[in-house]
Design a protein around this motif. Sequence first.
Motif, mmCIF file in Angstrom:
data_model
loop_
_atom_site.group_PDB
_atom_site.id
_atom_site.type_symbol
_atom_site.label_atom_id
_atom_site.label_comp_id
_atom_site.label_asym_id
_atom_site.label_seq_id
_atom_site.Cartn_x
_atom_site.Cartn_y
_atom_site.Cartn_z
ATOM 1 N N ARG A 174 0.848 -1.178 0.000
ATOM 2 C CA ARG A 174 0.000 0.000 0.000
ATOM 3 C C ARG A 174 0.887 1.233 0.000
ATOM 4 O O ARG A 174 2.077 1.155 0.259
ATOM 5 N N GLY A 175 0.298 2.388 -0.308
ATOM 6 C CA GLY A 175 1.053 3.631 -0.291
ATOM 7 C C GLY A 175 0.679 4.536 -1.450
ATOM 8 O O GLY A 175 -0.377 4.397 -2.073
ATOM 9 N N LYS A 176 1.580 5.445 -1.781
ATOM 10 C CA LYS A 176 1.363 6.392 -2.876
ATOM 11 C C LYS A 176 2.004 5.901 -4.164
ATOM 12 O O LYS A 176 1.482 6.122 -5.262
ATOM 13 N N GLY A 177 3.141 5.220 -4.044
ATOM 14 C CA GLY A 177 3.843 4.745 -5.217
ATOM 15 C C GLY A 177 4.814 5.776 -5.756
ATOM 16 O O GLY A 177 5.141 6.770 -5.089
ATOM 17 N N VAL A 178 5.284 5.562 -6.975
ATOM 18 C CA VAL A 178 6.229 6.466 -7.629
ATOM 19 C C VAL A 178 5.555 7.081 -8.849
ATOM 20 O O VAL A 178 4.546 6.591 -9.349
ATOM 21 N N LYS A 179 6.138 8.163 -9.353
ATOM 22 C CA LYS A 179 5.545 8.857 -10.493
ATOM 23 C C LYS A 179 5.672 8.010 -11.750
ATOM 24 O O LYS A 179 6.745 7.510 -12.077
ATOM 25 N N LEU A 180 4.557 7.868 -12.454
ATOM 26 C CA LEU A 180 4.544 7.123 -13.708
ATOM 27 C C LEU A 180 4.867 8.028 -14.892
ATOM 28 O O LEU A 180 5.670 7.680 -15.760
#
Length: 302
Positions: free
Chosen positions: A239-245
Amino acid sequence: LRQLARLEEMAIETEFKALSEELAGLKAMIASPTKQSKLISVGLDDVRKALISPRRTTIGQPVDVSGLAPVEAFIPREAITVILSERGWIRAAKGKVDDPSELKFKEGDQLGWLVPAFTTDRILIAATDGRVFTVPADKLASGRGHGEPLRLMIDLEEGAGIVGVLAHQPGAKVLVASKAGYGFVAPEDDLIAQKRGGKQVLNGEMLALLRVTGDHVATIGDNIKALIFPLSELPEMGRGKGVKLQAFKQGGLADVAVFDAETGPEWVDGGGRRRNWPDWKDWLGKRAAAGRQGPRGLRKFR
């Protein structure tokens, strides 16, 4: 009359004598802790005899259930098709739906998702508020009618929409993407929720929940710029925000897809026709780049 009065007097004297003896006993008990303890002990013995007997349930050792069959083992495994309308009515039709155009919906509603599954599956439903819900397939209403509102089965927030529906596959992975253009890869097993409230997976507005079926990711922004990069550039997390795609000066992510480099990606034009993308490598770049103008007519992948 004198005899009756004498009899009444004798009854009163007898009662007075009995009460006097009881009073003397109570005073003696109050003055003696030993007598008080003995009285309590006698009372507890009487309670024990009244409540405890060989006929009543006793507390034994816990039973080892590790070798018992799970509840799912008693559910017949039958092929179904999960049908979810755009307004949130869900049902399950037996077998495969060959012609979705024949499906009936309430007035003003239409098909949203059509997912092949089995009655033993758990259905993962992703919402725009970043949560993923789990619904047992065998609990879905029959496909003969319009089904029932999905909100009766899950605690979906008012105003939240559905962005993805999958039949859970143990060991599989999914791509989680946000409208802001961030994302990550998550194990499907980590998305299973035991409560109606679902599981918070993404910090932000969710745009898509896609099963990982390839080795590359294709994105397109609201600015119609497209970008393709290897799936390996995304982190795996629960879970989380992740990285920029993809980077955007204005707007956000419009759509995302996962594809295999050997077959290449596909996209849908304005008329709903699927088109191949033979020169997709011209849009190959690094994750978080701005990308370049996509092919004419490219607006979405699904």
